[in-house]
Scaffold this motif. Structure first.
Motif, PDB file in Angstrom:
ATOM      1  N   GLY A 111       0.794  -1.209   0.020  1.00 14.08           N
ATOM      2  CA  GLY A 111       0.018   0.000   0.070  1.00 14.08           C
ATOM      3  C   GLY A 111       0.799   1.328   0.001  1.00 14.08           C
ATOM      4  O   GLY A 111       0.392   2.370   0.090  1.00 14.08           O
ATOM      5  N   GLU A 112       2.092   1.121  -0.151  1.00 13.00           N
ATOM      6  CA  GLU A 112       3.007   2.175  -0.144  1.00 13.00           C
ATOM      7  C   GLU A 112       2.877   2.936  -1.272  1.00 13.00           C
ATOM      8  O   GLU A 112       2.827   4.241  -1.223  1.00 13.00           O
ATOM      9  CB  GLU A 112       4.524   1.659   0.022  1.00 13.00           C
ATOM     10  N   HIS A 113       2.591   2.331  -2.628  1.00 16.78           N
ATOM     11  CA  HIS A 113       2.311   3.016  -3.641  1.00 16.78           C
ATOM     12  C   HIS A 113       0.951   2.842  -4.103  1.00 16.78           C
ATOM     13  O   HIS A 113       0.328   1.719  -4.233  1.00 16.78           O
ATOM     14  CB  HIS A 113       3.126   2.336  -4.834  1.00 16.78           C
ATOM     15  N   ILE A 114       0.371   4.032  -4.304  1.00 19.51           N
ATOM     16  CA  ILE A 114      -1.157   3.796  -4.749  1.00 19.51           C
ATOM     17  C   ILE A 114      -0.941   4.388  -6.109  1.00 19.51           C
ATOM     18  O   ILE A 114      -0.662   5.567  -6.494  1.00 19.51           O
ATOM     19  CB  ILE A 114      -2.024   4.786  -4.041  1.00 19.51           C
ATOM     20  N   TRP A 115      -1.476   3.625  -7.102  1.00 18.55           N
ATOM     21  CA  TRP A 115      -1.346   3.893  -8.692  1.00 18.55           C
ATOM     22  C   TRP A 115      -2.468   4.347  -9.107  1.00 18.55           C
ATOM     23  O   TRP A 115      -3.833   4.136  -8.799  1.00 18.55           O
ATOM     24  CB  TRP A 115      -0.873   2.764  -9.331  1.00 18.55           C
ATOM     25  N   CYS A 116      -2.568   5.520 -10.187  1.00 22.11           N
ATOM     26  CA  CYS A 116      -3.660   5.664 -10.797  1.00 22.11           C
ATOM     27  C   CYS A 116      -3.302   5.741 -12.389  1.00 22.11           C
ATOM     28  O   CYS A 116      -2.073   5.380 -12.695  1.00 22.11           O
ATOM     29  CB  CYS A 116      -4.302   7.384 -10.583  1.00 22.11           C
ATOM     30  N   GLN A 117      -4.210   5.753 -13.266  1.00 21.46           N
ATOM     31  CA  GLN A 117      -3.961   5.367 -14.548  1.00 21.46           C
ATOM     32  C   GLN A 117      -4.115   6.585 -15.724  1.00 21.46           C
ATOM     33  O   GLN A 117      -5.195   7.418 -15.790  1.00 21.46           O
ATOM     34  CB  GLN A 117      -5.219   4.326 -15.239  1.00 21.46           C
ATOM     35  N   GLY A 118      -3.035   6.873 -16.207  1.00 24.85           N
ATOM     36  CA  GLY A 118      -3.049   8.307 -16.846  1.00 24.85           C
ATOM     37  C   GLY A 118      -3.206   7.826 -18.344  1.00 24.85           C
ATOM     38  O   GLY A 118      -1.931   7.962 -19.355  1.00 24.85           O
ATOM     39  N   TYR A 119      -4.237   7.776 -19.015  1.00 23.04           N
ATOM     40  CA  TYR A 119      -4.437   7.511 -20.483  1.00 23.04           C
ATOM     41  C   TYR A 119      -5.024   8.499 -21.333  1.00 23.04           C
ATOM     42  O   TYR A 119      -4.371   8.957 -22.086  1.00 23.04           O
ATOM     43  CB  TYR A 119      -5.191   6.042 -20.755  1.00 23.04           C
ATOM     44  N   SER A 120      -6.373   8.459 -20.766  1.00 24.06           N
ATOM     45  CA  SER A 120      -7.140   9.456 -21.442  1.00 24.06           C
ATOM     46  C   SER A 120      -6.660  10.735 -21.615  1.00 24.06           C
ATOM     47  O   SER A 120      -6.022  11.420 -20.426  1.00 24.06           O
ATOM     48  CB  SER A 120      -8.469   9.267 -20.877  1.00 24.06           C
ATOM     49  N   GLU A 121      -6.827  11.588 -22.469  1.00 27.41           N
ATOM     50  CA  GLU A 121      -6.759  13.163 -22.701  1.00 27.41           C
ATOM     51  C   GLU A 121      -7.709  13.694 -23.488  1.00 27.41           C
ATOM     52  O   GLU A 121      -8.721  13.071 -24.108  1.00 27.41           O
ATOM     53  CB  GLU A 121      -5.242  13.520 -23.540  1.00 27.41           C
ATOM     54  N   PRO A 122      -7.875  15.175 -23.192  1.00 35.03           N
ATOM     55  CA  PRO A 122      -8.903  15.747 -24.159  1.00 35.03           C
ATOM     56  C   PRO A 122      -8.575  15.231 -25.429  1.00 35.03           C
ATOM     57  O   PRO A 122      -7.375  15.710 -25.967  1.00 35.03           O
ATOM     58  CB  PRO A 122      -8.747  17.260 -23.604  1.00 35.03           C
ATOM     59  N   GLY A 123      -9.506  14.892 -26.196  1.00 32.43           N
ATOM     60  CA  GLY A 123      -9.148  14.515 -27.591  1.00 32.43           C
ATOM     61  C   GLY A 123      -8.592  13.327 -27.905  1.00 32.43           C
ATOM     62  O   GLY A 123      -8.334  12.704 -29.022  1.00 32.43           O
ATOM     63  N   ALA A 124      -8.512  12.227 -26.707  1.00 31.62           N
ATOM     64  CA  ALA A 124      -7.861  11.219 -26.855  1.00 31.62           C
ATOM     65  C   ALA A 124      -8.534  10.128 -25.828  1.00 31.62           C
ATOM     66  O   ALA A 124      -7.985  10.074 -24.526  1.00 31.62           O
ATOM     67  CB  ALA A 124      -6.301  10.848 -26.807  1.00 31.62           C
ATOM     68  N   GLY A 125      -9.699   9.721 -25.984  1.00 31.78           N
ATOM     69  CA  GLY A 125     -10.515   8.856 -25.169  1.00 31.78           C
ATOM     70  C   GLY A 125     -10.797   7.476 -25.817  1.00 31.78           C
ATOM     71  O   GLY A 125      -9.936   6.585 -25.750  1.00 31.78           O
ATOM     72  N   SER A 126     -11.965   7.382 -26.705  1.00 32.82           N
ATOM     73  CA  SER A 126     -12.067   6.180 -27.601  1.00 32.82           C
ATOM     74  C   SER A 126     -10.881   6.002 -28.389  1.00 32.82           C
ATOM     75  O   SER A 126     -10.645   4.974 -28.785  1.00 32.82           O
ATOM     76  CB  SER A 126     -13.443   6.381 -28.227  1.00 32.82           C
ATOM     77  N   ASP A 127     -10.509   7.123 -28.885  1.00 33.19           N
ATOM     78  CA  ASP A 127      -9.535   7.056 -29.936  1.00 33.19           C
ATOM     79  C   ASP A 127      -8.115   7.312 -29.221  1.00 33.19           C
ATOM     80  O   ASP A 127      -7.452   8.322 -29.360  1.00 33.19           O
ATOM     81  CB  ASP A 127      -9.546   8.157 -31.012  1.00 33.19           C
ATOM     82  N   LEU A 128      -7.697   6.525 -28.492  1.00 32.75           N
ATOM     83  CA  LEU A 128      -6.614   6.687 -27.508  1.00 32.75           C
ATOM     84  C   LEU A 128      -5.163   6.978 -27.979  1.00 32.75           C
ATOM     85  O   LEU A 128      -4.443   7.776 -27.743  1.00 32.75           O
ATOM     86  CB  LEU A 128      -6.528   5.450 -26.514  1.00 32.75           C
ATOM     87  N   ALA A 129      -5.107   6.269 -29.211  1.00 36.86           N
ATOM     88  CA  ALA A 129      -3.858   6.468 -29.952  1.00 36.86           C
ATOM     89  C   ALA A 129      -3.618   7.813 -30.525  1.00 36.86           C
ATOM     90  O   ALA A 129      -2.329   8.116 -30.906  1.00 36.86           O
ATOM     91  CB  ALA A 129      -3.884   5.557 -30.937  1.00 36.86           C
ATOM     92  N   SER A 130      -4.375   8.665 -30.394  1.00 36.89           N
ATOM     93  CA  SER A 130      -4.348   9.964 -30.670  1.00 36.89           C
ATOM     94  C   SER A 130      -3.737  10.876 -29.495  1.00 36.89           C
ATOM     95  O   SER A 130      -3.559  12.173 -29.581  1.00 36.89           O
ATOM     96  CB  SER A 130      -5.546  10.798 -31.097  1.00 36.89           C
TER      97      SER A 130
END
Ligand SMILES: Cc1cc2nc3c(=O)[nH]c(=O)nc-3n(C[C@H](O)[C@H](O)[C@H](O)COP(=O)(O)OP(=O)(O)OC[C@H]3O[C@@H](n4cnc5c(N)ncnc54)[C@H](O)[C@@H]3O)c2cc1C
Length: 377
Positions: A111-130
């Motif tokens: 529990g020392e490290h609590i992670w979050c997931q930084g994938y989506s951006e404004p303009g890159a959600g469903s089309d993540l590769a953008s």
């Protein structure tokens, strides 16, 4: 231990150890609220049911993982899942170096490290590769600039795993890499976003000239898309867990028993229909977990589960609101005679975004149409 003995063992231990005040909370608990419980689980060696035992996991069979999760539901555990346990850990087991596994896996468990997931951006959600967040080499470091959005619990996490663009010239999927970054690195700013229920469960995360050691990359440079896909597969099996719909159905059952709703044949028929659909999805889920357990890959068929379970979850939430009559208001809480209380609208709020995150229903239908039904694009 056979499955039944395992179930009883888990049940006894949870009954004795799961904190009374955490049972069936009116809304799901966040990382800070659940940290004490995480540490208790860690002392027992039960944080990571699916990880192999040599890395501190429980090494459970797929069916035992379901038993474990059912027993947690039984005591009313309702906690935001750890992205370290469910996503990053499996990724490091598959693609990390020995050094990365030794550095990060024990800290996920403790529990020392609590992670979050930084994938989506404004303009890159469903089309993540953008995605456009850039990482440019500067000596032994990358300099990261850009913005992430909808990052669940970024406000409580102290680590983030990121997809970044390391080659702007390459075809969009080919220029992406995977980086691990401490959230206290200078240049990172977190701005919370309130959801429809008025709760803050996600955030925008801004990166301004953030310096990240090159050794924090998982996999090779520009191989991030391969890992993102592997991780999304893991995410879809997680998000396709029938637990998502089964847990609120159990709450509905408790409420229905209390208020005599099963005397109403229309309610009973709707409840039974949903119950049977969810049990069907449990059978599909076990089959898919078995495939993973054998070390084989799941194909596009995994989209069926995510699609079906999240839409079932919404139908359960709709029935809960219908059945709640005057308790369906935004601030209403139902006191139940077992001492717990239930806020129906929270289930509704939680169900709405489930068909968006982890690949929206439209995106899942596109995948099934093209890859399974072979319809034209
Ligand atoms: C509660 C919640 C938590 C989240 N947590 C995280 C997180 O921790 N980390 C993270 O990185 N992201 C997270 N997300 C973001 C999530 O992954 C995105 O919202 C999702 O990928 C959709 O992207 P978008 O919001 O940009 O919508 P868009 O991609 O802009 O989609 C808008 C609409 O268009 C539809 N659409 C898009 N493309 C197509 C197409 N080709 N065909 C048909 N329809 C299409 C979509 O289905 C949707 O209805 C979270 C989102 C939510 C709601």
């Amino acid at each position: 231990m056979d499955d039944q003995a395992f179930r009883l063992h888990v049940r006894e231990w949870l009954e004795a150890n799961f904190p009374e005040e955490m049972r069936f909370p009116p809304r799901r608990l966040n990382f800070d609220q659940a940290m004490g419980w995480h540490k208790t689980l860690n002392e027992q060696g039960w944080v990571a049911p699916g990880w192999p035992t040599e890395h501190g996991g429980m090494g459970l069979s797929p069916y035992q993982q379901i038993i474990f999760s059912e027993e947690l539901d039984r005591v009313g555990a309702f906690i935001i899942p750890s992205f370290g346990v469910t996503m990053l850990g499996p990724l490091l087991l598959g693609y990390g170096t020995d050094e990365q596994r030794a550095e990060y896996l024990p800290k996920i468990l403790s529990g020392e490290h609590i992670w979050c997931q930084g994938y989506s951006e404004p303009g890159a959600g469903s089309d993540l590769a953008s995605l456009r967040m850039s990482a440019e080499v500067d000596g032994d470091d990358y300099i990261v600039n850009g913005q992430k959005i909808w990052t669940t619990m970024a406000q409580q996490a102290n680590m983030i795993f990121l997809l970044v663009r390391t080659d702007k010239e390459a075809k969009k999927q080919k220029g992406i890499s995977f980086l691990l970054v401490p959230m206290d690195t200078p240049g990172i700013t977190v701005r919370e976003i309130d959801n429809i229920g008025g709760y803050s469960e996600f955030a925008e995360v801004f990166f301004d000239e953030v310096r990240v050691p090159r050794s924090n990359m998982v996999g090779a440079v520009n191989q991030g898309w391969t890992m993102a896909k592997a991780l999304l597969g893991a995410e879809r099996i997680l998000l396709g867990s029938p637990k998502l719909a089964k847990f609120p159905l159990q709450r509905l059952q408790a409420m229905a028993n209390e208020f005599g709703l099963f005397d109403d044949p229309v309610f009973k028929a709707r409840f039974t229909q949903l119950h049977m659909e969810i049990e069907d999805s449990v059978a599909v889920y076990i089959r898919m977990l078995e495939v993973l357990r054998r070390g084989e890959q799941l194909g596009p068929e995994i989209s069926i589960l995510k699609l079906a379970v999240t839409e079932m979850f919404q139908r359960v939430a709709d029935l809960i609101l219908d059945a709640s009559t005057e308790y369906a208001g935004t601030e209403s809480v139902i006191p139940l005679s077992d001492g717990t209380s239930y806020k129906p609208v929270n289930t509704y709020y939680l169900s709405r975004p489930s068909t968006i995150y982890g690949g929206s229903s439209q995106v899942q239908r596109n995948i099934l149409a093209k890859a399974i039904l072979k319809l034209p694009g």
